[in-house]
Motif scaffolding. Sequence first.
Motif, PDB file in Angstrom:
ATOM      1  N   PHE A 102      32.212  39.951  40.416  1.00 54.22           N
ATOM      2  CA  PHE A 102      32.538  39.092  41.542  1.00 54.22           C
ATOM      3  C   PHE A 102      31.297  38.334  41.997  1.00 54.22           C
ATOM      4  N   GLN A 135      32.291  45.591  39.567  1.00 53.86           N
ATOM      5  CA  GLN A 135      33.263  46.602  39.984  1.00 53.86           C
ATOM      6  C   GLN A 135      33.895  47.234  38.748  1.00 53.86           C
ATOM      7  N   PHE A 195      34.022  36.560  48.759  1.00 48.40           N
ATOM      8  CA  PHE A 195      34.089  36.815  47.318  1.00 48.40           C
ATOM      9  C   PHE A 195      34.973  35.803  46.601  1.00 48.40           C
ATOM     10  N   TYR A 248      28.370  40.924  42.136  1.00 53.68           N
ATOM     11  CA  TYR A 248      28.719  42.333  42.226  1.00 53.68           C
ATOM     12  C   TYR A 248      29.518  42.712  40.992  1.00 53.68           C
ATOM     13  N   LEU A 290      26.008  46.133  43.586  1.00 48.80           N
ATOM     14  CA  LEU A 290      25.246  44.888  43.597  1.00 48.80           C
ATOM     15  C   LEU A 290      24.465  44.748  42.293  1.00 48.80           C
ATOM     16  N   SER A 305      36.258  52.480  38.262  1.00 46.06           N
ATOM     17  CA  SER A 305      36.164  53.469  39.348  1.00 46.06           C
ATOM     18  C   SER A 305      36.285  52.817  40.720  1.00 46.06           C
ATOM     19  N   ARG A 306      36.229  51.494  40.762  1.00 47.68           N
ATOM     20  CA  ARG A 306      36.420  50.672  41.966  1.00 47.68           C
ATOM     21  C   ARG A 306      35.171  50.507  42.833  1.00 47.68           C
ATOM     22  N   GLN A 307      34.117  51.278  42.627  1.00 46.86           N
ATOM     23  CA  GLN A 307      32.966  51.145  43.506  1.00 46.86           C
ATOM     24  C   GLN A 307      32.199  49.869  43.192  1.00 46.86           C
ATOM     25  N   MET A 308      32.068  49.019  44.166  1.00 45.09           N
ATOM     26  CA  MET A 308      31.382  47.744  44.027  1.00 45.09           C
ATOM     27  C   MET A 308      29.873  47.985  44.005  1.00 45.09           C
TER      28      MET A 308
END
Lengths: 115, 119
Positions: free
Chosen positions: B91, B39, B109, B37, B47, B42-45
Amino acid sequence: GAGVSQSPRYKVAKRGQDVALRCDPISGHVSLFWYQQALGQGPEFLTYFQNEAQLDKSGLPSDRFFAERPEGSVSTLKIQRTQQEDSAVYLCASSWGQGPNQPQHFGDGTRLSIL
Amino acid sequence: AQTVTQSQPEMSVQEAETVTLSCTYDTSESNYYLFWYKQPPSRQMILVIRQEAYKQQNATENRFSVNFQKAAKSFSLKISDSQLGDTAMYFCAFMKHAYSGGSNYKLTFGKGTLLTVNP
């Protein structure tokens, strides 16, 4: 919106206060997950819902943490009597179905700071 | 319980070059799934790529590919032709197979690797 929506984006609370964090999953998504991400760490699993049923809450760190999804859509993570160690980003993810073939779509998270 | 280890806290690469991020894991399961993943700030994980443990062929998604070594429990991510937009935390994550029992769908994770792509 098209994605997972979390609110508030930032939350500051004093130690001992109760907080509630909201997650709006993608419409129609059956599965919903909550993760906790401490500073400099990877996300850690908290709990999992399939529709309104909470099938796994093994990651909730204490009985101060409570999550619900009463109608199988919006979910709320509640933390009672907050402690400084609760400071983290709380991520919500949803997926259409179950398992690895249904990718988890993440929200932007709520950054919780406990003073 | 499963553990995921990412031994490189930070890495940097020049734009257009290739970089490899390392990940090892520990599990007693014979069948499982592995993920990378991304990230961004902006923090949005997001895929990046997924690998099924029972498939020997390494997964590939455009500029992203993995080197999956099941016996060594290693799952590295190679990014080719790095772009400035690849700058993010990466991650590595593990998920048990659906028939392994217990909580089948949660992701475990690693701590992440901060990748910086320099112009």
